[in-house]
Design a protein around this motif. Structure first.
Motif, PDB file in Angstrom:
ATOM      1  N   PRO A 124      31.953   1.064  25.456  1.00 17.87           N
ATOM      2  CA  PRO A 124      31.087   0.389  26.431  1.00 17.87           C
ATOM      3  C   PRO A 124      29.668   0.184  25.913  1.00 17.87           C
ATOM      4  O   PRO A 124      29.049  -0.841  26.195  1.00 17.87           O
ATOM      5  CB  PRO A 124      31.080   1.326  27.633  1.00 17.87           C
ATOM      6  N   LYS A 125      29.147   1.123  25.123  1.00 15.79           N
ATOM      7  CA  LYS A 125      27.770   0.978  24.612  1.00 15.79           C
ATOM      8  C   LYS A 125      27.664  -0.171  23.624  1.00 15.79           C
ATOM      9  O   LYS A 125      26.747  -0.985  23.704  1.00 15.79           O
ATOM     10  CB  LYS A 125      27.320   2.284  23.929  1.00 15.79           C
ATOM     11  N   THR A 126      28.597  -0.218  22.660  1.00 23.17           N
ATOM     12  CA  THR A 126      28.595  -1.307  21.687  1.00 23.17           C
ATOM     13  C   THR A 126      28.807  -2.631  22.414  1.00 23.17           C
ATOM     14  O   THR A 126      28.159  -3.632  22.103  1.00 23.17           O
ATOM     15  CB  THR A 126      29.719  -1.109  20.655  1.00 23.17           C
ATOM     16  N   ARG A 186      25.624  -3.755  23.930  1.00 23.21           N
ATOM     17  CA  ARG A 186      24.689  -4.204  22.899  1.00 23.21           C
ATOM     18  C   ARG A 186      25.055  -5.610  22.424  1.00 23.21           C
ATOM     19  O   ARG A 186      24.198  -6.478  22.290  1.00 23.21           O
ATOM     20  CB  ARG A 186      24.718  -3.234  21.708  1.00 23.21           C
ATOM     21  N   LEU A 187      26.357  -5.828  22.184  1.00 16.00           N
ATOM     22  CA  LEU A 187      26.809  -7.142  21.724  1.00 16.00           C
ATOM     23  C   LEU A 187      26.546  -8.212  22.790  1.00 16.00           C
ATOM     24  O   LEU A 187      26.112  -9.314  22.485  1.00 16.00           O
ATOM     25  CB  LEU A 187      28.307  -7.104  21.387  1.00 16.00           C
ATOM     26  N   THR A 188      26.803  -7.844  24.056  1.00 12.80           N
ATOM     27  CA  THR A 188      26.603  -8.798  25.148  1.00 12.80           C
ATOM     28  C   THR A 188      25.145  -9.237  25.217  1.00 12.80           C
ATOM     29  O   THR A 188      24.853 -10.433  25.292  1.00 12.80           O
ATOM     30  CB  THR A 188      27.028  -8.162  26.485  1.00 12.80           C
ATOM     31  N   TYR A 189      24.228  -8.287  25.166  1.00 15.76           N
ATOM     32  CA  TYR A 189      22.820  -8.657  25.266  1.00 15.76           C
ATOM     33  C   TYR A 189      22.339  -9.357  24.000  1.00 15.76           C
ATOM     34  O   TYR A 189      21.433 -10.184  24.051  1.00 15.76           O
ATOM     35  CB  TYR A 189      21.959  -7.451  25.649  1.00 15.76           C
ATOM     36  N   PHE A 190      22.995  -9.069  22.878  1.00 16.56           N
ATOM     37  CA  PHE A 190      22.680  -9.825  21.668  1.00 16.56           C
ATOM     38  C   PHE A 190      23.050 -11.300  21.876  1.00 16.56           C
ATOM     39  O   PHE A 190      22.282 -12.204  21.555  1.00 16.56           O
ATOM     40  CB  PHE A 190      23.434  -9.256  20.465  1.00 16.56           C
ATOM     41  N   LEU A 191      24.252 -11.533  22.436  1.00 15.25           N
ATOM     42  CA  LEU A 191      24.690 -12.913  22.675  1.00 15.25           C
ATOM     43  C   LEU A 191      23.776 -13.611  23.680  1.00 15.25           C
ATOM     44  O   LEU A 191      23.471 -14.798  23.530  1.00 15.25           O
ATOM     45  CB  LEU A 191      26.140 -12.932  23.172  1.00 15.25           C
ATOM     46  N   GLU A 237      33.202  -5.831  29.748  1.00 12.74           N
ATOM     47  CA  GLU A 237      34.579  -5.336  29.909  1.00 12.74           C
ATOM     48  C   GLU A 237      35.516  -5.923  28.868  1.00 12.74           C
ATOM     49  O   GLU A 237      36.319  -5.221  28.257  1.00 12.74           O
ATOM     50  CB  GLU A 237      35.104  -5.678  31.303  1.00 12.74           C
ATOM     51  N   GLU A 238      35.409  -7.238  28.654  1.00 16.70           N
ATOM     52  CA  GLU A 238      36.299  -7.903  27.690  1.00 16.70           C
ATOM     53  C   GLU A 238      36.073  -7.359  26.278  1.00 16.70           C
ATOM     54  O   GLU A 238      37.016  -7.094  25.543  1.00 16.70           O
ATOM     55  CB  GLU A 238      36.050  -9.426  27.686  1.00 16.70           C
ATOM     56  N   LEU A 239      34.805  -7.195  25.905  1.00 15.14           N
ATOM     57  CA  LEU A 239      34.505  -6.710  24.553  1.00 15.14           C
ATOM     58  C   LEU A 239      34.942  -5.263  24.370  1.00 15.14           C
ATOM     59  O   LEU A 239      35.344  -4.865  23.274  1.00 15.14           O
ATOM     60  CB  LEU A 239      33.002  -6.843  24.255  1.00 15.14           C
ATOM     61  N   SER A 240      34.901  -4.477  25.469  1.00 16.98           N
ATOM     62  CA  SER A 240      35.289  -3.067  25.371  1.00 16.98           C
ATOM     63  C   SER A 240      36.760  -2.891  25.015  1.00 16.98           C
ATOM     64  O   SER A 240      37.169  -1.826  24.588  1.00 16.98           O
ATOM     65  CB  SER A 240      35.019  -2.350  26.701  1.00 16.98           C
TER      66      SER A 240
END
Lengths: 199, 199
Positions: free
Chosen positions: B23-25, B28-33, B13-16
């Motif tokens: 939401p897709k990016t 992706r970024l969250t699971y990368f972290l 949510e924060e990154l969105s």
């Protein structure tokens, strides 16, 4: 460039390490954060810090979860005789969104990729085989990505499972919904033909 | 979706909220972290937290800086008789990269945009006029963006400066380097024609 303050430079560098974020996007994001209210920025920083601190890998399926075992593995309503094997936690989300699968999962944490030096030993394949030996599973659905690495991984796992006499299936290949036949690549179209079904 | 742990959901949510991140990016970024080493994640969180805590707006030019006045405003080698007016701190970086401009800057912190409810009062225009009255400036270079808002802002500032009798210039318009004449839009091409120069 003396024009950039050090903390700004540092954030641009940190953000540039994220996948799909180049130096230009990183500086755009950085200056966006500089213009945002302090609470929003602190909240983002906290969320990033907590995402690793407050999550665990499920000891059974290796999905990212609040607790171990995860909510799926410990859900009595899920069918324990089906295990769907995926590469990443995001794949679990994608499958859950379909609401069509009610079995358990197994997250490999990657795919076999000689180029990147990832062999079967780097993945959670041994753990999968242990699960299959110790529990009653009737079907393993191989849901690795439909690319070179995913195919190789699926083939390898299928070989490893075969002595156990468990049914192994693979997600269907064919045309995606909304696709245009005219623009479909030859391999996909060939697979759609091969897998054609009675109407 | 019970499959997503709360801290993961929160980070997505924060990154969105970031510009250009859907939401897709964000997932992706969250699971990368989640897959990244803990130090790298903590380092990113720290960099985000510090970017606001450890930077200030320069009290003279309103650029983001380590100190106030900033390194450009306090540099005795810069020409204090030229002020280049830009919308955002990133524009200062772009101009510094050219190594062709040696005067000072003034960051407006935006552009006049009736649609977004941003009038001249929301920008640092009053502060610019105060600077022009109190110091010896021979030229103001208007380097706002070549779009509707940027043009309107440039026009407004030019009007405000005219009573002071200071030379006001605007960045040249024309074909960008590497452009293809065939694909240039009519307005740009018209401006390139209008601004043509002796070879």
């Amino acid at each position: 460039m003396s024009a950039i303050p050090k903390p700004v430079m540092r954030l641009i560098e940190e953000l540039s390490r994220l996948p799909g974020v180049g130096p230009k996007t990183a500086s755009r994001l950085t200056y966006f954060l500089l213009r945002s209210p302090a609470e929003q920025v602190v909240s983002l920083a906290e969320a990033i810090r907590q995402v690793k601190e407050r999550t665990v890998r499920c000891s059974i399926c290796f999905n990212i979860a609040d607790t171990s075992p995860c909510s799926i593995c410990s859900d009595p309503n899920r069918d324990p005789t089906q295990i769907c094997v995926v590469e990443e936690p995001l794949d679990v989300l994608a499958l859950e969104r379909t609401r069509q699968y009610h079995g358990l999962y197994h997250v490999l944490e990657g795919a076999i990729s000689p180029v990147e030096g990832i062999g079967p030993g780097e993945l959670r394949i041994r753990e999968l085989l242990d699960r299959l030996r110790n529990t009653t599973v009737h079907e393993v659905v191989l849901a690795t990505n439909p690319n070179l690495e995913g195919e190789a991984t699926a083939m390898y796992i299928a070989q490893q499972i075969s002595p156990l006499g468990i049914r192994v299936t693979r997600l269907a290949r064919g045309l995606p919904v909304g696709a245009d036949l005219e623009y479909a690549d030859a391999v996909t179209l060939a697979q759609a033909l091969e897998g054609r079904r009675e109407v």
